[in-house]
Write a protein that holds these residues in place. Structure first.
Motif, PDB file in Angstrom:
ATOM      1  N   GLU A   7       0.884  -1.106   0.081  1.00  0.00           N
ATOM      2  CA  GLU A   7       0.081  -0.143  -0.046  1.00  0.00           C
ATOM      3  C   GLU A   7       0.800   1.216   0.227  1.00  0.00           C
ATOM      4  O   GLU A   7       2.087   1.293   0.628  1.00  0.00           O
ATOM      5  CB  GLU A   7      -0.869   0.170   1.351  1.00  0.00           C
ATOM      6  N   TYR A  48     -10.135   7.230  11.074  1.00  0.00           N
ATOM      7  CA  TYR A  48     -10.111   6.702  12.508  1.00  0.00           C
ATOM      8  C   TYR A  48      -9.686   8.009  13.487  1.00  0.00           C
ATOM      9  O   TYR A  48     -10.142   7.826  14.828  1.00  0.00           O
ATOM     10  CB  TYR A  48      -9.286   5.590  12.880  1.00  0.00           C
ATOM     11  N   LEU A  88      -6.630  -8.695  20.371  1.00  0.00           N
ATOM     12  CA  LEU A  88      -5.476 -10.048  20.007  1.00  0.00           C
ATOM     13  C   LEU A  88      -5.202 -10.200  18.544  1.00  0.00           C
ATOM     14  O   LEU A  88      -5.893 -11.126  17.951  1.00  0.00           O
ATOM     15  CB  LEU A  88      -6.154 -11.061  20.672  1.00  0.00           C
ATOM     16  N   PRO A  97      -0.321  -9.363  12.122  1.00  0.00           N
ATOM     17  CA  PRO A  97      -0.441  -7.927  12.046  1.00  0.00           C
ATOM     18  C   PRO A  97      -1.445  -7.429  11.131  1.00  0.00           C
ATOM     19  O   PRO A  97      -1.570  -8.205   9.895  1.00  0.00           O
ATOM     20  CB  PRO A  97       0.897  -7.252  11.856  1.00  0.00           C
ATOM     21  N   SER A  98      -2.003  -6.518  11.299  1.00  0.00           N
ATOM     22  CA  SER A  98      -3.197  -5.866  10.400  1.00  0.00           C
ATOM     23  C   SER A  98      -3.636  -4.610  10.971  1.00  0.00           C
ATOM     24  O   SER A  98      -4.307  -4.147  11.684  1.00  0.00           O
ATOM     25  CB  SER A  98      -4.297  -6.843  10.526  1.00  0.00           C
ATOM     26  N   THR A  99      -2.707  -3.705  10.796  1.00  0.00           N
ATOM     27  CA  THR A  99      -2.583  -2.207  11.452  1.00  0.00           C
ATOM     28  C   THR A  99      -4.296  -1.706  10.970  1.00  0.00           C
ATOM     29  O   THR A  99      -4.928  -1.238  11.980  1.00  0.00           O
ATOM     30  CB  THR A  99      -1.688  -1.436  10.737  1.00  0.00           C
ATOM     31  N   ARG A 100      -4.668  -1.743   9.899  1.00  0.00           N
ATOM     32  CA  ARG A 100      -5.736  -1.042   9.411  1.00  0.00           C
ATOM     33  C   ARG A 100      -7.119  -1.818  10.213  1.00  0.00           C
ATOM     34  O   ARG A 100      -7.832  -1.134  10.808  1.00  0.00           O
ATOM     35  CB  ARG A 100      -6.216  -1.578   8.183  1.00  0.00           C
ATOM     36  N   ARG A 117      -6.960  -3.476  13.086  1.00  0.00           N
ATOM     37  CA  ARG A 117      -6.693  -3.263  14.478  1.00  0.00           C
ATOM     38  C   ARG A 117      -7.238  -1.877  14.721  1.00  0.00           C
ATOM     39  O   ARG A 117      -7.885  -1.581  15.575  1.00  0.00           O
ATOM     40  CB  ARG A 117      -5.296  -3.573  14.772  1.00  0.00           C
ATOM     41  N   PHE A 118      -6.784  -0.926  14.125  1.00  0.00           N
ATOM     42  CA  PHE A 118      -6.815   0.525  14.336  1.00  0.00           C
ATOM     43  C   PHE A 118      -8.556   0.717  14.282  1.00  0.00           C
ATOM     44  O   PHE A 118      -9.173   1.628  15.208  1.00  0.00           O
ATOM     45  CB  PHE A 118      -6.491   1.354  13.237  1.00  0.00           C
ATOM     46  N   SER A 119      -9.200  -0.001  13.345  1.00  0.00           N
ATOM     47  CA  SER A 119     -10.492   0.477  13.329  1.00  0.00           C
ATOM     48  C   SER A 119     -11.225  -0.015  14.523  1.00  0.00           C
ATOM     49  O   SER A 119     -12.122   0.491  15.142  1.00  0.00           O
ATOM     50  CB  SER A 119     -11.024  -0.270  11.868  1.00  0.00           C
ATOM     51  N   GLU A 124      -9.830  -0.570  17.491  1.00  0.00           N
ATOM     52  CA  GLU A 124      -9.502   0.220  18.795  1.00  0.00           C
ATOM     53  C   GLU A 124      -9.972   1.634  18.681  1.00  0.00           C
ATOM     54  O   GLU A 124     -10.401   2.137  19.808  1.00  0.00           O
ATOM     55  CB  GLU A 124      -7.998   0.263  18.899  1.00  0.00           C
ATOM     56  N   PHE A 133      -2.093  -6.899  22.007  1.00  0.00           N
ATOM     57  CA  PHE A 133      -1.013  -7.116  21.201  1.00  0.00           C
ATOM     58  C   PHE A 133      -1.195  -7.158  19.701  1.00  0.00           C
ATOM     59  O   PHE A 133      -2.070  -7.400  19.213  1.00  0.00           O
ATOM     60  CB  PHE A 133      -0.042  -8.250  21.767  1.00  0.00           C
ATOM     61  N   ASP A 134       0.054  -6.852  18.985  1.00  0.00           N
ATOM     62  CA  ASP A 134      -0.315  -6.957  17.561  1.00  0.00           C
ATOM     63  C   ASP A 134       0.877  -7.694  17.142  1.00  0.00           C
ATOM     64  O   ASP A 134       1.325  -7.479  15.826  1.00  0.00           O
ATOM     65  CB  ASP A 134      -0.117  -5.627  16.974  1.00  0.00           C
ATOM     66  N   ASP A 135       1.593  -8.710  17.741  1.00  0.00           N
ATOM     67  CA  ASP A 135       2.676  -9.260  17.252  1.00  0.00           C
ATOM     68  C   ASP A 135       2.698 -10.483  18.008  1.00  0.00           C
ATOM     69  O   ASP A 135       2.809 -10.943  18.865  1.00  0.00           O
ATOM     70  CB  ASP A 135       3.750  -8.468  17.894  1.00  0.00           C
ATOM     71  N   ARG A 179      -7.588 -11.903  15.729  1.00  0.00           N
ATOM     72  CA  ARG A 179      -7.196 -12.302  14.268  1.00  0.00           C
ATOM     73  C   ARG A 179      -6.190 -13.295  14.470  1.00  0.00           C
ATOM     74  O   ARG A 179      -5.015 -13.376  15.127  1.00  0.00           O
ATOM     75  CB  ARG A 179      -6.573 -10.823  13.736  1.00  0.00           C
ATOM     76  N   LEU A 233      -9.874  -2.124   0.767  1.00  0.00           N
ATOM     77  CA  LEU A 233      -8.517  -1.781   0.948  1.00  0.00           C
ATOM     78  C   LEU A 233      -7.553  -2.713   2.076  1.00  0.00           C
ATOM     79  O   LEU A 233      -8.139  -3.377   2.759  1.00  0.00           O
ATOM     80  CB  LEU A 233      -8.324  -0.387   1.787  1.00  0.00           C
ATOM     81  N   PRO A 234      -6.209  -2.690   1.929  1.00  0.00           N
ATOM     82  CA  PRO A 234      -5.237  -1.845   1.103  1.00  0.00           C
ATOM     83  C   PRO A 234      -5.344  -2.362  -0.388  1.00  0.00           C
ATOM     84  O   PRO A 234      -5.852  -3.511  -0.706  1.00  0.00           O
ATOM     85  CB  PRO A 234      -3.973  -1.920   1.566  1.00  0.00           C
TER      86      PRO A 234
END
Lengths: 308, 308, 308
Positions: free
Chosen positions: B85, B97, C47, C51-54, C56-58, C60, C73-75, C104, C265-266
């Motif tokens: 991306e 967000y 949990l 990783p999936s930033t998008r 997770r951000f949504s 959170e 955690f994201d790892d 996830r 997306l992405p």
């Protein structure tokens, strides 16, 4: 007064101070709403130089449930240490941002060292190598208190890896400060309780055995522990010993009706999952008490124990 | 009006805008309680494509102490970039967000690039490679203001790696916009202030020297900097130069009684720890002012500077 | 009643339950302030074993905008799994600390498995391997509802990798539960919609084609999807197929004036950036609706949907 103090090992606190934390934990459990804002505007620095999801979650949930907030890391690679900074400088900087800090570090003695650099910020040791893990001890004490009314006058069986078991050494030393506690140490020869712990006990207050079956009927509390792979030199040694004392439904038949089974978690296979549904298995509630006792500890060290 | 603006480099703001941030920081320091809810309901995205615990903590503590909340990452491997991306798409998504974003990235120019894709969300550059780090400059200015009353009319010594020192270039360019600031640049020949910075200064307003001892007595402010290992091609070159200008108690004897010693931290060994207890050593308070100035900046960019 | 339920795949909820989530999302969009405290005192465990930033951000941002808090955690390396603990034990422990959990995991079926161990804590599946990603489906439905009034009676073109596209399979199955939806499946032969999905549709309700140009004029909705590199065995195969159906300004000329273009997306390059400014391109707003629908979902599962 616990306000502004550090907790590096259980011996840092007098028994009546520990009891005051237990009392506050009782109050919080009775009315969590009432304590949900006492840490409003306070920040906890959560410094995990070694990953430990469980312990980190417990501290962070504790702080958030008191209305406080968190800054932190859970990955040693993200620390400024990689730029050659001393831990002393790190902690003095973190004190600029936060009101209280929790530190876990793979090296023994780090939490104590770091606490010497904090001017006003309380430091809580969340584990330093194989050394101390005092909030696990507080967790264990609160669990005993909730199920047994107090920590006095119990026969406590401790089973598994007694040689390397960090949480077990802390627990035994602390329980020994209560009245009338008798210990039964259950382990293979290779993993016996070390002499430096035994020397602190009255010889009439403990016995050692290799057989769980023979003693389980005498116990008020059975504290099981994990045999940690990372403590062994060879893989064969680990595999030979890890299955030595597996608690299952059959063994539980020999135990008292009001005995409780505790475990610091995570477990591997030392307690069969069939035991989970036995009402005497309290290890998941123990984890919950761990959060409440950390809430009480944080509130005490910050001096914010009055309901809002 | 700073509401909705980006801060990519100090030159993005007029001097009176910078002063308005300083003024708000003063107000926050005088009454932190009064500002503890101004960001209620606001989210800051903390995007660290390169770890920097110190800077991240400072921003996150700032936002939390204003009553706001954080989403973010501190590990480049957890970014969506790995799925191919573009940064533009990433920032447009993050804008869905969050209300404001802080970005640190190893590549020069990234913060500027990213800011072009944000429609309404202010972007703060928290360091882009060796390029700019504007909130460090604000931190430095607030520290000078708190100790010296204003940023005008000082003799400022800048010592260490002046060639690669990102924070130093920003500071010098910005201090040069104030009245009557004189610079003394102290460095080995190999790490002298680059010509493109010197060309921006009036030649009567600076001098260059290789000797800290000779000039320390003239200084109102001594800004020390770290010699970063990662900027050198060879290990020998690094080892030869890193100990060149170590500030110790002996050197401090030659300084004015009201000179202040600043440092962006982390330090390695360029200031001996024996200097930490000297009242003129203000670098740990500097870190604290860094949090307050970031609180002021965030509140300004979000347009929420009135107490609640 | 959705309180206390899990969401592992869209089929877990009746259509009227899904519609009740959409309705709550509408209410939140109309008055976000009014819902900004409904999760006060609640904790979400985030949990991410992958990783999936998008995503997770949504989640959170959703929880924080409801006034709740996050632990997580994201790892994958920071999970206790590395100590040999079962996911069942992990989830039972996390239930001690938190009120709701998002998980996830790279392995199919993990979210379902984990939900069996949670006693009272709702579990939301945020993606399990190539299997299900139900909140993406809710996101897509809310987007259609906001732009088209309802999810009934549309001609929906679905373009790209229809063979492996997890989000697409979930969307098609769910849209098929609405009235009068007709599908046009647009893909190369090698990436056609699999038979097990087609078998669930009435054959009069879909057509298949390899040409986007031929059908674009018939569509009310065009759902574009990414061709994921990680799904291909060889790099040549990936390179040959990834550019097959690139949506650009020229193709958009053939589309209806009120057609909307969606994308989970992405994106990589399957939509030319020149299309971004076309008012029919709604994919960035889609991401924003993703946050709102997650707010509604969390509030429903926690049973806290009344404004405060």
């Amino acid at each position: 007064m616990l306000k502004g103090r550090h907790l590096i090992e259980p011996g840092d606190f007098e028994l009546d101070e520990i009891e005051s934390i237990m009392q506050l934990a009782d109050n919080i459990i009775a009315d969590p709403e009432g304590y949900s804002l006492v840490c409003k505007g306070k920040l906890l620095a959560s410094l995990f130089y070694e990953p430990s999801t469980r312990t980190r979650f417990s501290f962070e949930a504790a702080m958030l449930r008191l209305g406080g907030e968190i800054i932190g890391f859970d990955d040693p690679n993200n620390s400024s240490v990689s730029k050659g900074e001393s831990l002393g400088d790190t902690i003095r900087t973190i004190e600029c941002y936060s009101d209280i800090a929790v530190i876990r570090h793979p090296r023994e003695g780090t939490a104590r060292l770091v606490s010497k650099f904090a001017n006003e910020m309380p430091i809580i040791n969340a584990g330093d190598g194989g050394h101390e893990h005092p909030t696990q001890t507080l967790t264990d004490l609160l669990t005993i208190r909730k199920y047994k009314g107090s920590c006095d006058n119990h026969v406590v069986g401790v089973c598994g890896d007694l040689l390397f078991g960090r949480t077990i050494h802390s627990l035994v030393k602390t329980l020994n400060r209560y009245q009338g506690v008798k210990f039964v140490f259950i382990s293979p020869q290779e993993l016996k309780m070390p002499a430096h712990i035994l020397h602190q006990l009255d010889s009439q207050n403990y016995q050692e055995t290799t057989s769980l079956d023979e003693v389980i009927g005498d116990l008020d509390i059975l504290y099981m522990s994990r045999v940690q792979r990372e403590r062994f030199v060879s893989e064969e040694e680990y595999l030979r010993l890890k299955n030595y004392y597996i608690l299952d439904r059959k063994k539980m038949k020999g135990a008292k009706e009001d005995m409780i089974v505790m475990h610091p978690l995570p477990r591997v296979n030392e307690i069969a999952t069939e035991v989970d549904e036995d009402p005497r298995a309290v290890y998941f509630n123990q984890a919950k008490y761990g959060m409440y006792v950390r809430m009480a500890l944080i509130a005490k060290l910050l001096g914010v124990e009055d309901k809002k």
